[in-house]
Design a protein around this motif. Sequence first.
Motif, short mmCIF file in Angstrom:
data_model
loop_
_atom_site.label_atom_id
_atom_site.label_comp_id
_atom_site.label_asym_id
_atom_site.label_seq_id
_atom_site.Cartn_x
_atom_site.Cartn_y
_atom_site.Cartn_z
N GLY A 182 0.81 -1.21 0.00
CA GLY A 182 0.00 0.00 0.00
C GLY A 182 0.85 1.26 0.00
O GLY A 182 0.47 2.29 -0.59
N ASN A 183 2.03 1.20 0.66
CA ASN A 183 2.91 2.36 0.72
C ASN A 183 3.49 2.73 -0.64
O ASN A 183 3.85 3.89 -0.87
CB ASN A 183 4.04 2.11 1.71
N VAL A 184 3.58 1.75 -1.54
CA VAL A 184 4.07 2.08 -2.88
C VAL A 184 3.14 3.09 -3.53
O VAL A 184 3.59 4.11 -4.08
CB VAL A 184 4.17 0.80 -3.74
N MET A 185 1.85 2.84 -3.47
CA MET A 185 0.88 3.78 -4.02
C MET A 185 0.92 5.11 -3.28
O MET A 185 0.97 6.19 -3.91
CB MET A 185 -0.53 3.20 -3.91
N THR A 186 0.92 5.06 -1.96
CA THR A 186 0.81 6.29 -1.16
C THR A 186 2.02 7.19 -1.36
O THR A 186 1.88 8.39 -1.66
CB THR A 186 0.67 5.93 0.33
N ASN A 333 3.95 -6.20 -7.88
CA ASN A 333 3.21 -5.37 -6.93
C ASN A 333 3.57 -3.90 -7.10
O ASN A 333 2.69 -3.03 -7.11
CB ASN A 333 3.51 -5.81 -5.51
N VAL A 334 4.87 -3.60 -7.24
CA VAL A 334 5.31 -2.22 -7.39
C VAL A 334 4.81 -1.63 -8.70
O VAL A 334 4.34 -0.48 -8.76
CB VAL A 334 6.85 -2.14 -7.31
N ALA A 342 -1.32 4.87 -8.49
CA ALA A 342 -0.72 6.19 -8.25
C ALA A 342 -0.63 7.00 -9.54
O ALA A 342 -1.07 8.15 -9.60
CB ALA A 342 0.66 6.03 -7.61
N GLY A 343 -0.07 6.41 -10.58
CA GLY A 343 0.10 7.13 -11.84
C GLY A 343 -1.22 7.49 -12.49
O GLY A 343 -1.42 8.62 -12.96
#
Length: 352
Positions: A182-186, A333-334, A342-343
């Motif tokens: 989740g932190n990858v998105m955030t 996942n990333v 995110a993008g």
Amino acid sequence: RARRPRLRPRRARSLELRTHTNSHLVSASTMATLSAVAVAPAAHAARVRASFRRASSARTSAFAGAFAKPASTVVASNARRGLRVVANAAPTGDALPPPAVFNTVCATAEKKAAQDPTTTLVLGFSAGALIGIGALLMSCIGAASPALAAANPGLCNFLKGAVGLPAGLTLVILTGAELFTGNVMTMLSGVLTKRVKTEALIRNWVLSYTGNFIGSVVMAYLAFGAATAAAPAAKAAVIGIATTKASLPFAVAFFKGVLCNWLVCLAVWGTMASTSVAGKILAIFWPISTFVALGFEHSVANMFLIPHGILCGAQVSVADMMLNNIIPVTLGNVFAAAVFVAGLHFYAYGRE
């Protein structure tokens, strides 16, 4: 005859705003609290009251009872006559609109960037352990239902998805733990909007990933020590899960990781959109149960499932675990979080 002078009383009066919906009063739990102080003649107060009733009737909702939207904040003032009415209302609806959710994601990134590194590491440990609990529950449910798995594998997969990892992610969200996927998105959302520096993103990713790995492996040892897979059927199921996951081709593991974290990040997005605990739980349920039922790959869950299978006797080496699963699944996942969540939402809501 002497005339008695008539006094014109001036006193504080409370004005009550009543909202009518379909000719019925909205329940008291959904009405805004009104505070009003009027210093005016009695005739003027009556005119003001009638005016407010007409204004409120024009703004009524089409729904009543539990479906009625809370009244919006009302502010009315009349400086010449000294009248001021203020209504403090609850936020409209149970969810934020998507642009506001993206802004919340970026604000969360700023908070994570300012967080003490040891706190991120400890909360990462917690997230790994809690996801491990969910994965253990999923394994035990599947192992305890061999007849269902043979007769109706689709229903068995849905059952595992409905009660396992959704429980783990719910605990992560409600405790504020640091989940890498989740932190990858955030954090990337914060970097794209220039609200977070790249150094903070790298620090958060490394610490949360490390904490997740440690927490997952510790939970695997705890589950093994508690003999949760002592029964022959449970042991066979746990070993089978680990062996299958460590035997995936690199490309298959990568794409399963892409599909998985696209759904996981949307679950996290949904929890930020909701303003209630019940709404957050429901936002988690559908995406997570979907990815489990479809057999997608989550790197942090696999950090528990494969070590637990190895401890129970699976013939899987650490190299097999890392090269055939953890590394390609993490990359997938990333990629999903960076591109499809995110993008994509930065392009839609964050460019201005």
